[in-house]
Design a protein around this motif. Structure first.
Motif, PDB file in Angstrom:
ATOM      1  N   TYR A   1       6.086   5.341  -0.859  1.00 51.19           N
ATOM      2  CA  TYR A   1       7.762   5.784  -0.944  1.00 51.19           C
ATOM      3  C   TYR A   1       8.178   5.844   0.414  1.00 51.19           C
ATOM      4  O   TYR A   1       9.612   6.040   0.647  1.00 51.19           O
ATOM      5  N   ALA A   2       7.696   5.875   1.171  1.00 55.56           N
ATOM      6  CA  ALA A   2       7.938   6.955   2.542  1.00 55.56           C
ATOM      7  C   ALA A   2       8.708   5.111   3.449  1.00 55.56           C
ATOM      8  O   ALA A   2      10.447   6.355   3.986  1.00 55.56           O
ATOM      9  N   ASP A   3       9.145   4.378   2.722  1.00 53.68           N
ATOM     10  CA  ASP A   3       9.674   3.800   3.553  1.00 53.68           C
ATOM     11  C   ASP A   3      10.004   2.662   2.621  1.00 53.68           C
ATOM     12  O   ASP A   3       9.166   1.698   1.599  1.00 53.68           O
ATOM     13  N   GLY A   4      11.256   1.765   2.629  1.00 49.92           N
ATOM     14  CA  GLY A   4      12.067   1.064   0.829  1.00 49.92           C
ATOM     15  C   GLY A   4      11.103  -0.767   1.497  1.00 49.92           C
ATOM     16  O   GLY A   4      11.198  -1.521   0.398  1.00 49.92           O
ATOM     17  N   ALA A   5      10.384  -0.568   2.774  1.00 53.57           N
ATOM     18  CA  ALA A   5      10.414  -1.695   2.971  1.00 53.57           C
ATOM     19  C   ALA A   5       8.671  -2.307   3.418  1.00 53.57           C
ATOM     20  O   ALA A   5       8.442  -3.009   3.357  1.00 53.57           O
ATOM     21  N   VAL A   6       8.056  -1.151   2.367  1.00 54.87           N
ATOM     22  CA  VAL A   6       6.777  -1.231   1.867  1.00 54.87           C
ATOM     23  C   VAL A   6       6.488  -2.427   1.286  1.00 54.87           C
ATOM     24  O   VAL A   6       7.199  -3.274   0.442  1.00 54.87           O
TER      25      VAL A   6
END
Length: 634
Positions: A486-491
């Motif tokens: 969840y650190a970045d929506g671009a996972v």
């Protein structure tokens, strides 16, 4: 039968087990009531008094059986490891100088990679000179494979591979779950016999009521042996057909009959055979063993006759040939390592190359569904290639307790530096800066050294070491895994699914009995979840909206002729958090349709790249439908 048919059969066997258990309990209660009636009728008790006493004995008998089963089931909550330890199993270390143990680990790693399941924990029954083995656990995530020292020393590599492939069929087809539940259920119906025997052993007494106590204990033991009779009948009825199927699956896995047939011949030919020395423990797990562990015959035999099993593999074999082998090995028992050297099985052979990263494979949804949990000879060759090409330094780290957590976190880090920095910050906040820095270093090493087809197998090989970590550390690891996702929506979808797979496997290994269940939901009950999954998969694999819609429709037509329109969820891959549990609870036939739908969506043009194949494998593994590596022919 394919994987899904095996799963459906295992579910039916589970229901059949419940019915047989009820009938056995009813028989025991009736026997106890008959004994009580004879006692009280002989003393001239009234009808009312007799009826009251019969109700009391029935309730007491049911309570003893129920509490016995619940107690035994509770002792097995730890899954396969608790069974291996009960038999005196010794864990096989990740690194060993014992060539027998290294050979065992190599064979199991090869089959685990070819099968697409986590590497099971390995145990050796050091004090057993017979040839035998078993797989135990509630699911592949907590599975153990145990072999006797006799199997290690007497079998050559092909024969050991045949035995291990036989046990993997039990892991893949849901047999383990039924087997371990059978232990708990049958313990209850043996409780009266156990209590009666203990009272007789301890109560040789001097008490004036010793005669009455002795009579009651004797009746309890005799009635309890009705439970033993039913228990053996149940085990035999459930086990024999599955042993035949496991033999057939082992041949399908290895694509040769000589290995498995050779192992069975050695069981029949050496003096120790397959009988275990700890008869009491062997009685309880006899239905789980590769070979007959206690020597029962006829109705009570948990395995088909040995000669019948051999003849199914080599139709021309007969009893006279087995007698000649027995005479030969009586004076000079076989040595597996010597046979390896003589047959050239110990030679180091050049592994086949991995396919080009940009290679594509022709696939059809039905063929992919047929491959689930059904590795063949080609898959073993691919497993050889994968095992040989995994970077030695990374493989070593996968076997070290202190390195396994940063290694797995490193596999999850994004290739883009800015996103990886945010993920490393999440790791540092939960596990410390040292682990975060090591995860970044290993992520760079993995990106340079690992072919896309090697990431999932490396994670699989690391899993047995990961689950040795203390529970608080595993809880912190799962929290960190989710934070990294969840650190970045671009996972990416692959990173998300790999993280989800790790979460599922760790949770199942921590509480194996809690997650052991057969799915019963139907397609119509999860229409929305299927639409969400296929929408996310279609969107992730196609930059063009029209192509994504076509991919979605290709998948939905496989599973639902009348389906919701294509509508990618606003949350992207994170919308999948809510679909896994309902989809994993699908009945086997419905899961087969879902696997075909996912395949059709990812490869809607009829071809799948290596990276897409690994994504497909990761999704299917999350749904407990393990696929062999590198589908089809590159």
């Amino acid at each position: 039968m394919n994987f899904f048919e095996h799963q459906a059969a295992a579910r039916r066997n589970s229901s059949r087990l419940v019915l047989l258990f009820v009938l056995a309990v009813a028989g025991i209660v009736l026997a106890v009531d008959a004994a009580a009636w004879l006692v009280f009728a002989g003393k001239g008790a009234s009808v009312g008094e007799t009826a009251t006493m019969l109700v009391f004995t029935s309730v007491l008998t049911l309570a003893i059986i129920g509490l016995g089963s619940l107690y035994r089931i509770a002792t097995l909550r730890g899954g396969g490891e608790s069974v291996a330890l009960q038999l005196g199993g010794v864990a096989v270390p990740e690194q060993s100088n014992d060539f027998h143990l290294r050979r065992l680990r190599n064979v199991v790693e090869e089959i685990a990679i070819a099968s697409g399941v986590p590497m099971p924990r390995l145990y050796v029954l050091e004090h057993e000179s017979a040839i035998n083995a078993f797989a135990a656990g509630y699911s592949p995530s907590d599975a153990v494979v145990a072999v006797t020292r006799g199997a290690l020393e007497r079998l050559n590599r092909d024969e050991l591979q045949g035995v291990i492939a036989h046990e993997f069929s039990h892991i893949l087809n849901g047999d383990m779950r039924l087997n371990i539940r059978l232990i708990g259920v049958l313990f209850g119906i043996l409780m009266l016999a156990i209590i009666g025997r203990k009272v007789l052993e301890l109560g040789r007494g001097r008490d004036r009521n010793a005669g009455a106590i002795f009579a009651a204990a004797l009746i309890a033991m005799l009635v309890g042996y009705i439970g033993l009779f039913f228990g053996r009948i149940i085990k035999a009825g459930v086990s024999r057909s599955r042993e035949r199927l496991a033999d057939a699956s082992a041949v399908q896995f290895t694509r040769q009959t000589a290995g498995l047939a050779g192992a069975l011949k050695k069981i029949g030919g050496i003096d120790e055979g397959s009988r275990l020395s700890h008869r009491g423990d062997a009685e309880e797990i006899s239905h789980m063993l590769f070979g007959d562990g206690i020597g029962l015959r006829s109705w009570f035999a948990t395995h088909p006759p040995l000669l019948e099993r051999i003849c199914a593999l080599e139709p021309g074999f007969n009893g006279e040939q087995l007698d000649r082998l027995r005479a030969k090995w009586h004076s000079a028992p076989p040595d597996g390592l010597e046979e390896d050297a003589h047959l050239g099985l110990a030679d180091v052979r050049q592994p086949p190359p991995l396919p080009c990263v940009t290679a594509e494979q022709a696939v059809t949804p039905a063929a992919v569904a047929a491959q689930v949990a059904q590795p063949g000879a080609d898959d073993y060759r691919r497993a050889d290639a994968i095992s040989a090409h995994i970077d030695d330094a990374l493989r070593t780290l996968a076997t070290r307790r202190e390195a396994v957590i940063p290694l797995l976190l490193g596999l999850l880090l994004d290739a883009r530096a800015d996103i990886a920095d945010r993920q490393a910050d999440e790791i540092a906040a939960r596990l410390g800066k040292t682990i975060a820095l090591e995860a970044r270093r290993l992520a760079r090493q993995a990106n340079e050294a690992l072919h896309p087809a090697l990431r999932l197998p490396l994670a699989s090989l690391a899993f047995p070491v990961l689950r040795l970590r203390p529970r608080p550390e595993l809880d912190a690891f799962l929290d960190t895994v989710n934070a990294v996702v969840y650190a970045d929506g671009a996972v990416s979808l692959f990173e998300y699914c790999l993280a989800r797979l790790l979460t599922v496997q760790v949770r199942e290994s921590l509480d194996p009995s809690r997650y052991a269940r057969f799915g019963r939901r139907r397609i119509v009950e999860v229409r929305g979840e299927i639409a969400t999954l296929l929408s996310v998969v279609a969107q992730a694999g196609n930059a063009d909206a029209d192509a994504a819609r076509k991919a979605y429709l290709a998948g939905m037509q496989r599973v639902m002729p009348e389906h919701p329109p294509y509508a990618p969820p606003a949350g992207g891959v994170l919308a999948l958090d809510d679909v896994w549990v309902p989809l994993d609870a699908l009945e086997p036939v419905a899961k087969e349709m879902l696997v075909e739908a996912i395949t059709a969506t990812i490869g809607h043009d009829g071809r799948i790249a290596i990276a897409e194949a690994e994504l497909l494998r990761t999704i299917c593994a999350t749904l407990h439908c393990p696929l062999p590596p590198m589908l089809g022919n590159a």
